[in-house]
Design a protein around this motif. Structure first.
Motif, short mmCIF file in Angstrom:
data_model
loop_
_atom_site.label_atom_id
_atom_site.label_comp_id
_atom_site.label_asym_id
_atom_site.label_seq_id
_atom_site.Cartn_x
_atom_site.Cartn_y
_atom_site.Cartn_z
N SER A 38 -28.56 71.38 5.37
CA SER A 38 -29.21 70.12 5.76
C SER A 38 -30.34 69.75 4.81
CB SER A 38 -29.73 70.22 7.20
OG SER A 38 -30.71 71.23 7.31
N SER A 39 -30.93 70.75 4.16
CA SER A 39 -32.02 70.47 3.21
C SER A 39 -31.51 70.27 1.79
CB SER A 39 -33.04 71.62 3.23
OG SER A 39 -32.46 72.81 2.69
N GLY A 40 -30.18 70.36 1.59
CA GLY A 40 -29.61 70.16 0.25
C GLY A 40 -29.99 71.24 -0.73
N LEU A 41 -29.99 72.51 -0.27
CA LEU A 41 -30.44 73.62 -1.13
C LEU A 41 -29.63 73.73 -2.41
CD1 LEU A 41 -32.11 76.12 -1.75
CD2 LEU A 41 -30.57 77.46 -0.28
N TYR A 42 -28.28 73.68 -2.30
CA TYR A 42 -27.45 73.83 -3.50
C TYR A 42 -27.79 72.75 -4.52
CZ TYR A 42 -23.39 73.40 -6.57
OH TYR A 42 -22.58 73.28 -7.68
N GLN A 43 -27.91 71.51 -4.06
CA GLN A 43 -28.23 70.40 -4.97
C GLN A 43 -29.62 70.58 -5.60
OE1 GLN A 43 -26.84 70.07 -1.93
NE2 GLN A 43 -24.81 69.31 -2.54
N ARG A 44 -30.59 71.10 -4.80
CA ARG A 44 -31.94 71.34 -5.34
C ARG A 44 -31.91 72.40 -6.43
NH1 ARG A 44 -33.87 71.89 -0.22
NH2 ARG A 44 -34.59 74.03 -0.56
N ILE A 45 -31.13 73.45 -6.19
CA ILE A 45 -31.04 74.53 -7.18
C ILE A 45 -30.51 73.99 -8.51
CG2 ILE A 45 -29.79 76.65 -7.78
CD1 ILE A 45 -29.86 77.36 -4.76
N ILE A 46 -29.40 73.23 -8.43
CA ILE A 46 -28.79 72.67 -9.65
C ILE A 46 -29.75 71.67 -10.30
CG2 ILE A 46 -26.86 71.32 -10.55
CD1 ILE A 46 -26.09 74.16 -9.67
N GLY A 47 -30.36 70.82 -9.46
CA GLY A 47 -31.28 69.80 -9.99
C GLY A 47 -32.46 70.41 -10.72
N ARG A 48 -33.00 71.50 -10.17
CA ARG A 48 -34.15 72.16 -10.81
C ARG A 48 -33.78 72.69 -12.18
NH1 ARG A 48 -35.47 77.80 -10.10
NH2 ARG A 48 -37.55 78.26 -10.90
N ARG A 49 -32.62 73.30 -12.28
CA ARG A 49 -32.20 73.85 -13.58
C ARG A 49 -31.93 72.72 -14.58
NH1 ARG A 49 -34.48 78.44 -13.60
NH2 ARG A 49 -33.56 80.09 -12.34
N THR A 94 -28.01 76.89 -15.55
CA THR A 94 -27.43 75.89 -14.65
C THR A 94 -26.00 76.34 -14.40
OG1 THR A 94 -28.74 74.15 -15.71
CG2 THR A 94 -26.91 73.44 -14.33
N ALA A 95 -25.73 76.73 -13.15
CA ALA A 95 -24.42 77.33 -12.85
C ALA A 95 -23.78 76.60 -11.66
CB ALA A 95 -24.57 78.82 -12.56
N PRO A 96 -23.30 75.39 -11.89
CA PRO A 96 -22.64 74.67 -10.78
C PRO A 96 -21.33 75.36 -10.40
CG PRO A 96 -22.32 73.49 -12.85
CD PRO A 96 -23.27 74.62 -13.14
#
Length: 910
Positions: A38-49, A94-96
């Motif tokens: 719900s907090s978009g963790l996966y997207q945040r991780i990718i976005g940060r990298r 960055t490891a999508p």
């Protein structure tokens, strides 16, 4: 307990943490998963990298088949991938991760058709799509629940129109390169599923077959080999049902064949047998060589004719190097319509291709025997043998046990059967594929030889399937039934499919399709679909090239060992055909999940035995982190033994790791790294644990880089069990509980524990995805989730040095002291370690220890004793006696007491 004792307890600084001892993983993990998503963790991780312009690492997900629940073999695969992706992300990449599913193919269609016979193609496809979507949802939920991060709601599906269109474009490129052709040649045919099969769709089982020795009388023998007058050449076969299709007999040009008079029970025959197998022939048939007549080289038989044993035609003798002297007679029955070697040899020698068998495995009229027409080939073996006996040409029979190919879906034995099919010629692709294999890193290294061997030996690829649920083979036939193989037509079909989907191929009439594609009105479409391995084999185009966040070639493909002849190989062939290079830079292969007897665990067999193998059973009973810890603990390079008892054993190291995190957090209560001294006054034990931490960090980072997750598991488990719990934390209890909360040595130890906790939590994060994040959340000094952090770097300031060397010697001394104490305890002089006053004798080389061991606070804390006297001698020894000191009621140590009744340390604190 007295009031004073209670008051003293209130003065202790006991561990305090909100991190619970029990994980309650089954209940709590889904709540944490919901917060992550719900907090978009996966997207945040990718976005940060991405903001950091971090280098990319692409692990391309091989698509599981959407036709069942996730079993532990699939769970092993997906969690291994997640360990790679999470560790690469925390290592600064960055490891999508774009997950995918293989949606078309026989297994799904087989189940749909089994449930309802007589369905129209459009209805079969509609139901198959529903079936696939149902299991995509089921599998997606299982993978998410296992803590696998990825773009779960934007996966790739091989049944998506855009994906299907790219499959057709790859096919067009192969047509353009002259790789695709049509031919009538033997393929592996499943009469149970009524389709041709790829090698990867075949599994091997032991089978008993009737093996027979049959004579073929030689005809019109030339005078140059007069010894052959009246002779018969003998063949041996395990497939009597293929004899109606016999058109030739192969002999080896360099072998020596014996022509001799053989006798049995008064019956005489002049027979031709290869010299090396005469004795075996005698034993198996009872025919004894009464008189050798002549020995003839195999090449002299070339072009001779022999009478078919029960049909009115002759068989041609030909030369072939595949003939062996291992079994049989040295003469091989050739049916070009029923075997790959037979077909090639037949083509080289002008033999026709005869295959008198229909889709269901029944004989057709071409068999030449009316009584066999409509009868299944395997049920015809006995009758054919009877006919041979009636004709007087059967010389012997036996039961032959051998490994035989079966259809992996219908579980029926396959037949080799010549039918018109489309093939990819490997002549144009093989050389480049073999060159590319040697540019790839294979993990383990033996993977290179396995795939090299399969590619080197692979026959041309039969790509047409007589099925409905798949990507249509984009070929038309003209009025003379000649195939229109056109790259342009295939591309036009691809464009049409991208907007309309592949159903249009099955729903429009031939004329309507022709009009849409600009073809003559009298053409007819091909009703076959493409081999499903082409579907998944094109993912490097349909996924890696189409997603802007990915790239081709991928950095890593990771699947089970069977994919050397499956996805690894189909992807390689499609990629060299499309772009001239391999689709991957590295390939990692893991073993199968097997039971304790090393047998591969199939879902159906496990269910029959009452042994659950569904991943859901285990994460719903134990928790996903226990499954993940199990994955990290196994040697993925080999077969992975599995069973509920083995699995339960993983719960123990989990409890140990969790408890270690909890103890560290408890001891860190009140610690604020922002206000802690920049250079804490570390004691010897603090420096030692930080040096050990440096070594463990370096070992784990290297292991993660090499995908050696078992090394990470072992290193962290050992570190927590021995160095932290049994030594460091145990020795520091007194300091942490009884020192003043702001004492310099206690704060220094908290600084060391802060470093240990932070490093440990981060190193555990890829493995214990839920628990490490939970511990991180309960720390008062952390921000964000653990999965948004970077891996720690090994701290060169704490590279193993003097502290490690000193403490290792102290361990040796402690062992001698402990032996002395245990002797006194057994003699019942006292009951606990801390009642012992020890006299220690040291050799001269330990002179450097004198100041350390003279420090009463250090000696009593490290050895957990009441006092220590040091003497010198030529060897290390110790004696122990009961101390005369009284017990301090606050710290429970035997110390000199003040008037307050407390030791000086406790008196100062109170």
């Amino acid at each position: 307990m007295s009031d004073s004792a209670k008051n003293y307890k209130d003065t202790l600084t006991l561990p305090q943490t909100t991190f619970p001892m029990r994980g309650d993983l089954v209940e709590n993990e889904p709540k944490r998963l919901e917060r992550w998503e719900s907090s978009g963790l996966y997207q945040r991780i990718i976005g940060r990298r991405r903001e950091q312009n971090a280098p990319e690492f692409i692990l391309h997900d091989g698509p599981p088949f959407a036709n069942g629940d996730v079993h532990m073999g699939t769970a092993l695969n997906k969690v291994l991938k997640d360990l790679v992706v999470k560790s690469k992300t925390m290592a600064g990449y960055t490891a999508p991760f774009i997950p995918g599913w293989d949606c078309h193919g026989l297994p799904i269609e087989f189940k749909v058709v089994k449930e309802a016979a007589g369905l129209e193609p459009a209805e079969i496809r509609r139901r198959s799509a529903e079936f696939a979507n149902k299991f995509i949802d089921i599998q997606r939920n299982s993978f998410r629940r296992l803590g696998v991060f990825g773009d779960w709601y934007n996966p790739y599906l091989t049944m998506a129109p855009a994906y299907e269109a790219d499959i057709l474009r790859v096919f067009a490129k192969l047509v353009e390169g002259g790789c695709v052709y049509q031919s009538k040649k033997p393929v592996q045919w499943s009469y149970g599923a009524q389709t041709a099969l790829a090698e990867a769709e075949v599994e091997y089982h032991d089978k008993e077959s009737p093996a027979i020795f049959v004579k073929f009388p030689l005809q019109d023998v030339p005078q140059s080999v007069c010894a052959l007058e009246g002779a018969s050449i003998v063949i041996w076969t395990t497939t009597p049902w293929t004899l109606p299709a016999n058109l030739g007999i192969a002999v080896h040009p360099e072998f020596t064949y014996v022509v001799g008079r053989f006798e049995k029970d008064g019956r005489e025959e002049i027979l031709v047998i290869v010299r090396e197998l005469v004795e075996a022939f005698e034993q198996k048939t009872g025919f004894k060589l009464a008189k050798p007549l002549e020995e003839i080289r195999g090449r002299e038989f070339d072009g001779l004719l022999a009478q078919h044993p029960f049909l009115d035609r002759t068989s041609k003798l030909i030369l072939a190097n595949f003939v062996t002297t291992e079994t049989g007679t040295g003469a091989v029955h050739i049916a070009p319509g029923h075997g790959a070697d037979d077909y090639v040899a037949g083509q080289q020698n002008g033999l026709a291709v005869l295959s008198p068998v229909d889709n269901e495995g029944n004989f057709t009229a071409e068999a030449g025997l009316d009584e066999l027409v409509g009868k299944h080939v395997f049920k015809s073996n006995d009758r054919i043998i009877e006919i041979l006996e009636e004709k007087g040409v059967l010389l012997g029979r036996e039961v032959y046990k051998h490994s035989y190919p079966y259809c992996w879906r219908s579980k029926t034995p396959i037949i080799f059967r010549a039918v018109e099919q489309f093939f990819i010629s490997l002549d144009t692709l093989r050389g480049l594929a073999l060159t590319e294999i040697d540019k790839v890193e294979w993990l383990p290294a033996w993977g290179r030889n396995r795939i090299y061997g399969t590619v080197e030996a692979r026959p041309d690829w039969c790509i047409s399937r007589q099925r409905t649920w798949g990507v249509p083979l984009p070929v038309f036939f003209d009025e003379n039934n000649k195939a229109i193989l056109s790259a342009d037509v295939a591309r036009k079909v691809a464009d049409l499919v991208e907007t309309e989907g592949t159903n249009i191929w099955f729903e429009k009439t031939d004329a309507e399709l022709a009009a849409l594609l600009g073809l003559p009105a009298n053409v007819t479409r091909c009703r076959d679909t493409l081999d499903v391995w082409i579907d998944s084999g094109c993912s490097h185009v349909s996924v890696l090239e189409r997603h802007p966040e990915l790239h081709a070639p991928a950095d890593l493909y990771l699947e089970a060992t069977d994919q050397h002849r499956g996805w690894f190989q189909s992807s390689l062939m499609m990629s060299v055909g499309w772009r001239g290079v391999a689709p991957y830079k590295s390939v990692m292969t893991h073993g199968f999940v097997v039971d304790k007897d090393k047998k591969k665990l199939s879902k159906s067999e496990a269910e029959k035995a009452g042994k659950p193998i569904d991943a859901a059973h285990f994460y719903n009973k134990y928790g996903a982190d226990i499954v993940r810890l199990w994955v990290s603990s196994v040697d993925w390079q080999n077969e992975v033994p599995f069973g509920e008892e083995l699995f339960k054993q993983v719960a123990e190291p989990y409890r140990r790791l969790r408890n270690t995190l909890r103890i560290l957090l408890g001891n860190l209560d009140g610690f604020d790294p922002k206000t802690a001294p920049a250079a804490p006054a570390y004691t010897l034990l603090d420096r030692w644990i930080l040096e050990r931490l440096h070594g463990v960090t370096a070992e784990c980072l290297q292991a993660y880089e090499n995908y050696e997750f078992r090394k990470v598991f072992n290193a962290l488990n050992q570190f927590c069990t021995t160095d932290l719990s049994a030594i460091y934390i145990d020795a520091l209890k007194d300091r942490m509980y009884c020192d003043a909360a702001d004492s310099p040595r206690r704060i220094a130890s908290q600084a060391a524990m802060h470093e240990v906790f932070t490093v440990l939590a981060k190193l555990l994060a890829p493995i214990l995805a839920y628990t490490a994040d939970e511990a991180w959340e309960h720390a008062t000094f952390t921000e964000g989730t653990i999965h948004e952090q970077d891996f720690p770097a090994a701290n060169p300031a704490f590279a193993p040095g003097e502290a490690t060397k000193t403490v290792e010697r102290l361990f040796a001394i402690k062992s001698v002291i402990q032996t002395a104490i245990e002797g006194r305890i057994q003699a019942k002089e006292f009951t606990r370690n801390n009642e012992a006053h020890v006299t220690l004798t040291l050799p001269a080389e330990d002179e450097g220890m004198v100041s350390l061991l003279s420090d009463r606070d250090f000696a009593t804390e490290f050895f957990i004793i009441a006092g220590l006297d040091v003497k010198w001698s030529d060897h290390l020894s110790a004696t122990a006696a009961k101390t005369e000191l009284c017990l301090c009621p606050r710290c429970r140590k035997h110390e000199p007491l003040l008037e307050s009744g407390l030791c000086s340390r406790c008196d100062a604190v109170v």
